[in-house]
Design an enzyme around this catalytic site. Structure first.
Site, mmCIF file in Angstrom:
data_model
loop_
_atom_site.group_PDB
_atom_site.id
_atom_site.type_symbol
_atom_site.label_atom_id
_atom_site.label_comp_id
_atom_site.label_asym_id
_atom_site.label_seq_id
_atom_site.Cartn_x
_atom_site.Cartn_y
_atom_site.Cartn_z
ATOM 1 N N HIS A 123 -6.573 8.536 2.284
ATOM 2 C CA HIS A 123 -7.719 8.989 3.068
ATOM 3 C C HIS A 123 -8.414 7.840 3.778
ATOM 4 C CE1 HIS A 123 -7.951 13.361 2.205
ATOM 5 N NE2 HIS A 123 -7.168 12.997 1.201
ATOM 6 N N ASP B 206 -9.533 8.841 -7.896
ATOM 7 C CA ASP B 206 -10.116 9.168 -6.597
ATOM 8 C C ASP B 206 -11.572 9.628 -6.756
ATOM 9 O OD1 ASP B 206 -7.328 9.138 -6.665
ATOM 10 O OD2 ASP B 206 -7.137 10.523 -4.987
#
Length: 435
Positions: A161, A75
């Protein structure tokens, strides 16, 4: 009586494509400092990277053969300097493109692929928690085009996300992130104004993504409203940024014997069909179900493919179930996941069938030590590339600050940004196994 225009002087009707291309390049450079390639073997891909004319929809890639070298990066969460550190560590970009380079403020935007035939997978969560979200999206797309021209590939996948933002859930956007989208909106409107100079000649007509988007957001401080509106216009289904940078990304990617997924897979996901999941999520992001369509079920909820923590949270994983899931995918030997921060760095459990690569890289969620996963020999050689000791100290010194932040979050004193509005419960446990 006005004189007829000279045949040698181009009229607006002769230039709609050029005007549109200029407007797109103008917006790209104003927002990111990046020009996409428009010649050589990358021309077709560059055309697909522009916002007008709208490219034909493409189905995300699901299965690829093993390359000579395979790299995985976790990430990124809106942190450009730390992301460049990870890209440098993997050898994907030149060392001079790092944030500590003398020309770092300008060189990152012209960074090109330096890894030849390497295939790199980024495990999603490019968005939220930082202020470089758009610049990261632009950089990764430019690197993907550069990699393709050099026989390699850079393939980000979708994280929770990205799904949250397309769904209009901006809980973890930061004030800096909202400012970046506000700036994008200003330049995008300028691009629309340029195109409208020849608007009657453009086909299709330029679409205004801000139409129908609320101007106020109850429960959010007024100083964030413009950023919220800009972000919603950009990232909702069929929004310019969603369609351009997210719609063609896979949710699940199988490369040789490695399965890449942000959260994890369960039996029902494989039975439903990995290619089907990729296609339907792509269709949702492109707005084929409407601008207000809900995300597909298998990317919503705690057991969704972008939310699952069953194989990435803690040491005591359900290895038997993981083995069963992998057994449903021909040739699969390991599942590589992001999503859950590994405070000890990249590690593996279940006989290396579960590999977890989210090191909490971004300063917005841990400022973790940059590490990348490398798989060579068609899957037979797996190793972790970590930051050298000469640079590691600058990240390790953050451990006390990270621990204090974790205590504050448990108490409800959540970090800066729109996360002040809604708390997030991670439920993380320290991982005890190190690959």
């Amino acid at each position: 009586m006005a004189a007829a225009p000279s045949p040698s002087v181009p009229a607006c009707g002769d230039l709609p494509a050029a005007v549109s291309a200029f407007a797109d390049a103008f917006v790209d450079f104003a927002v990111s400092g990046i020009f996409f390639p428009t010649s050589s073997s990358a021309a077709a891909a560059a055309s697909a990277a522009t916002s007008s004319p709208t490219p034909a929809p493409t189905t995300p890639t699901t299965f690829l053969p093993s390359p000579s070298r395979l790299v995985a990066i976790g990430d990124l969460h809106g942190d450009l300097p730390k992301s460049l550190s990870a890209l440098r560590l993997a050898g994907l970009v030149p060392a001079s493109s790092g944030p500590d380079s003398p020309s770092a403020s300008t060189s990152w935007a012209s960074t090109s692929w330096a890894a030849g035939p390497t295939l790199a997978v980024q495990l999603g969560d490019i968005l939220d928690r930082g202020g470089d979200e758009l610049r990261l999206l632009y950089l990764l797309r430019r690197l993907a085009l550069s990699a393709e021209a050099r026989g390699g590939a850079l393939l980000p996948i979708l994280g929770n996300h990205e799904v949250m933002n397309v769904s209009g859930d901006f809980r973890f956007a930061t004030p800096q992130g909202l400012q970046e989208f506000s700036a994008w909106a200003g330049w995008y409107r300028a691009g629309l104004a340029i195109k409208r100079r020849c608007g009657e000649h453009l086909d299709p007509q330029p679409r205004n993504p801000f139409l129908g988007v609320p101007k106020s957001f109850p429960g959010v401080k007024p100083e964030f409203w413009d950023g919220m509106r800009s972000r919603l216009a950009a990232l909702r289904p069929d929004g310019p940024i969603a369609r351009r940078f997210l719609a063609d990304l896979p949710t699940v990617l199988v490369v040789g014997d490695s399965v890449f997924v942000h959260g994890g897979l369960l039996e029902a996901n494989v039975e439903y069909g990995l290619e089907r999941i990729n296609a339907e999520v792509s269709e949702w992001i492109r707005g084929e179900g409407g601008e207000n369509a809900r995300a597909p079920e298998y990317v919503r909820g705690r057991d969704a493919v972008v939310w699952l923590r069953r194989f990435s949270d803690g040491f005591d994983c359900d290895c038997q179930r993981l083995e069963g899931v992998l057994g449903m995918i021909p040739g699969a030997k390991r599942m590589v996941m992001g999503h859950t921060i590994q405070t000890v760095g990249i590690n593996a459990v279940c006989g290396a069938q579960a590999v977890r690569v989210d090191v909490g890289l971004s300063k917005g969620c841990g400022n973790g030590l940059p590490e990348v996963l490398e798989i060579n020999g068609g899957g037979s050689e797996v190793r972790v590339i970590t930051t050298p000791p000469s640079e590691a100290w600058m990240y390790r010194k953050q451990e006390a600050e990270k621990a204090a932040a974790a205590v504050n979050e448990k108490r409800g004193e959540v970090k800066d940004g729109l996360a002040l509005l809604v708390r997030e419960s991670h439920g993380l446990k320290e991982v005890e196994a190190k690959a």
